[in-house]
Design a protein around this motif. Structure first.
Motif, PDB file in Angstrom:
ATOM      1  N   LEU A 152       0.820  -1.208   0.000  1.00 59.32           N
ATOM      2  CA  LEU A 152       0.000   0.000   0.000  1.00 59.32           C
ATOM      3  C   LEU A 152       0.856   1.262   0.000  1.00 59.32           C
ATOM      4  O   LEU A 152       0.386   2.343  -0.377  1.00 59.32           O
ATOM      5  CB  LEU A 152      -0.930   0.018   1.217  1.00 59.32           C
ATOM      6  CG  LEU A 152      -1.928  -1.132   1.324  1.00 59.32           C
ATOM      7  CD1 LEU A 152      -2.776  -0.979   2.578  1.00 59.32           C
ATOM      8  CD2 LEU A 152      -2.815  -1.192   0.085  1.00 59.32           C
ATOM      9  N   VAL A 153       2.088   1.139   0.463  1.00 59.54           N
ATOM     10  CA  VAL A 153       3.010   2.275   0.541  1.00 59.54           C
ATOM     11  C   VAL A 153       4.371   1.811   0.039  1.00 59.54           C
ATOM     12  O   VAL A 153       4.745   0.648   0.210  1.00 59.54           O
ATOM     13  CB  VAL A 153       3.132   2.774   2.008  1.00 59.54           C
ATOM     14  CG1 VAL A 153       4.320   3.717   2.166  1.00 59.54           C
ATOM     15  CG2 VAL A 153       1.853   3.478   2.444  1.00 59.54           C
ATOM     16  N   ARG A 154       5.088   2.716  -0.601  1.00 57.34           N
ATOM     17  CA  ARG A 154       6.456   2.382  -0.987  1.00 57.34           C
ATOM     18  C   ARG A 154       7.379   3.533  -0.594  1.00 57.34           C
ATOM     19  O   ARG A 154       6.936   4.665  -0.414  1.00 57.34           O
ATOM     20  CB  ARG A 154       6.553   2.093  -2.480  1.00 57.34           C
ATOM     21  CG  ARG A 154       6.360   3.259  -3.409  1.00 57.34           C
ATOM     22  CD  ARG A 154       6.596   2.835  -4.860  1.00 57.34           C
ATOM     23  NE  ARG A 154       6.603   3.953  -5.758  1.00 57.34           N
ATOM     24  CZ  ARG A 154       5.529   4.422  -6.397  1.00 57.34           C
ATOM     25  NH1 ARG A 154       4.354   3.848  -6.182  1.00 57.34           N
ATOM     26  NH2 ARG A 154       5.612   5.449  -7.210  1.00 57.34           N
ATOM     27  N   ARG A 155       8.653   3.223  -0.471  1.00 53.31           N
ATOM     28  CA  ARG A 155       9.637   4.245  -0.100  1.00 53.31           C
ATOM     29  C   ARG A 155      10.594   4.478  -1.257  1.00 53.31           C
ATOM     30  O   ARG A 155      10.939   3.543  -1.981  1.00 53.31           O
ATOM     31  CB  ARG A 155      10.361   3.855   1.176  1.00 53.31           C
ATOM     32  CG  ARG A 155      11.209   2.620   1.084  1.00 53.31           C
ATOM     33  CD  ARG A 155      11.870   2.327   2.419  1.00 53.31           C
ATOM     34  NE  ARG A 155      10.970   1.634   3.343  1.00 53.31           N
ATOM     35  CZ  ARG A 155      11.106   1.630   4.659  1.00 53.31           C
ATOM     36  NH1 ARG A 155      12.075   2.291   5.220  1.00 53.31           N
ATOM     37  NH2 ARG A 155      10.257   0.965   5.410  1.00 53.31           N
ATOM     38  N   GLU A 156      11.010   5.732  -1.401  1.00 57.00           N
ATOM     39  CA  GLU A 156      11.942   6.086  -2.467  1.00 57.00           C
ATOM     40  C   GLU A 156      12.982   7.048  -1.899  1.00 57.00           C
ATOM     41  O   GLU A 156      12.639   7.949  -1.123  1.00 57.00           O
ATOM     42  CB  GLU A 156      11.211   6.762  -3.634  1.00 57.00           C
ATOM     43  CG  GLU A 156      10.309   5.847  -4.439  1.00 57.00           C
ATOM     44  CD  GLU A 156       9.685   6.551  -5.625  1.00 57.00           C
ATOM     45  OE1 GLU A 156       9.875   7.780  -5.750  1.00 57.00           O
ATOM     46  OE2 GLU A 156       8.994   5.881  -6.411  1.00 57.00           O
ATOM     47  N   PRO A 157      14.246   6.876  -2.260  1.00 59.89           N
ATOM     48  CA  PRO A 157      15.274   7.832  -1.808  1.00 59.89           C
ATOM     49  C   PRO A 157      15.104   9.158  -2.528  1.00 59.89           C
ATOM     50  O   PRO A 157      14.760   9.198  -3.715  1.00 59.89           O
ATOM     51  CB  PRO A 157      16.584   7.144  -2.208  1.00 59.89           C
ATOM     52  CG  PRO A 157      16.200   6.252  -3.343  1.00 59.89           C
ATOM     53  CD  PRO A 157      14.791   5.794  -3.074  1.00 59.89           C
TER      54      PRO A 157
END
Length: 309
Positions: A152-157
């Protein structure tokens, strides 16, 4: 006073009524307050299961002191850059989170997801989530990890920055749907193994076998493998026809009476049989080769006799 600040006695009553299972609307009527006031009070102070009157009283005082001592308290606008009331926006975000909690999502994960979904920014950092929700970095990390596991959520630098940014998946609700379908398939598989272990001829085995078919059907439907709406309508018509006839009919007789092609009738009959958990208490039974009748489940023999005798 209606509409005034909640007092310590008000909070003690809220805690007591929550423990007794009362809803927000009931508590609001008793205190002569808007339901949103009670919902907001409970959401920001631990939720239904974690609400404590004394803790809520102390937390409210602490928040008031922080607002009073903050420079923004003197000059901060009550309206955001888009002309929206900040308090109303925050209240909606809390309500959004509470709605997700009531569907089974953990509270902190719900608050993080609500914060991300209602933010105008495309993404938020952990520090921004910590500041917005007034919780520890560890709480944010745990909630984000959980939401990531559900896709449902993703992380990106962030380019040229050390901080990671968290953002909502573009197809978040499709991902949630797929996750539910997978969960139903897992339930079906687990129940199927139990049915094989206990033997479908035993009471426990029959119960598990029905559970397996139910969740497998849900999973198939959610994955797009179930019948289309037109077939579902045909199943309802087939059931109605067999009930009205009150006698066994062949597929050819049904096709003639309904003025349907043979393959349409056959598809509706086979679908009705495979979906008997959903057509309950009506079930299509084969009483002879290519001959069908509707039976009614849920009634004991004594009840049947009393109704027809």
């Amino acid at each position: 006073m209606p509409g005034g600040r909640l007092t310590r006695q008000d909070r003690l009553l809220i805690a007591d009524r929550l423990a007794a299972g009362h809803g927000y609307a009931e508590i609001a009527r008793e205190l002569d307050r808007p339901t949103s006031t009670i919902s907001r009070e409970v959401t920001r102070n631990g939720g239904r299961t974690g609400y404590r009157a004394e803790h809520a009283q102390l937390a409210t005082g602490s928040r008031a002191r922080r607002r009073r001592d903050s420079p923004a308290a003197e000059s901060g606008p009550a309206i955001d850059a888009y002309g929206r009331d900040r308090a109303a926006v925050r209240q909606y975000a809390e309500h959004f989170a509470e709605t997700m909690v009531e569907t089974g999502l953990p509270r902190m994960a719900s608050r993080v997801l609500s914060c991300l979904y209602t933010a105008d920014a495309a993404s938020l950092t952990a520090a921004e989530l910590v500041r917005e929700l007034a919780v520890s970095p560890a709480s944010i990390s745990k909630a984000v990890n959980y939401l990531e596991s559900l896709e449902l959520v993703r992380r990106e630098p962030a380019p040229a920055q050390r901080h990671e940014h968290y953002l909502i998946a573009e197809d978040i609700w499709i991902q949630a749907w797929r996750t539910s379908a997978r969960a139903n398939a897992n339930w079906a598989g687990t129940a199927r193994k139990g049915a094989e272990l206990f033997d479908p001829a035993t009471p426990a085995g029959r119960r598990l076998e029905r559970m397996s078919r139910f969740f497998q059907q849900l999973s198939d439907d959610m994955s797009g493998e179930g019948p289309d709406p037109e077939v579902a309508q045909d199943v309802a018509v087939i059931l109605a026809a067999l009930v009205h006839a009150a006698r066994p009919l062949t597929s050819a007789q049904l096709a003639t009476a309904l003025d349907w092609p043979a393959d349409r009738t056959t598809t509706a009959l086979s679908t009705a049989k495979s979906y008997e958990l959903f057509t309950d208490p009506l079930t299509v039974r084969t009483v002879a080769p290519d001959t069908y009748v509707v039976t009614v489940t849920r009634l004991t023999e004594a009840q049947r006799h009393a109704l027809t005798g």
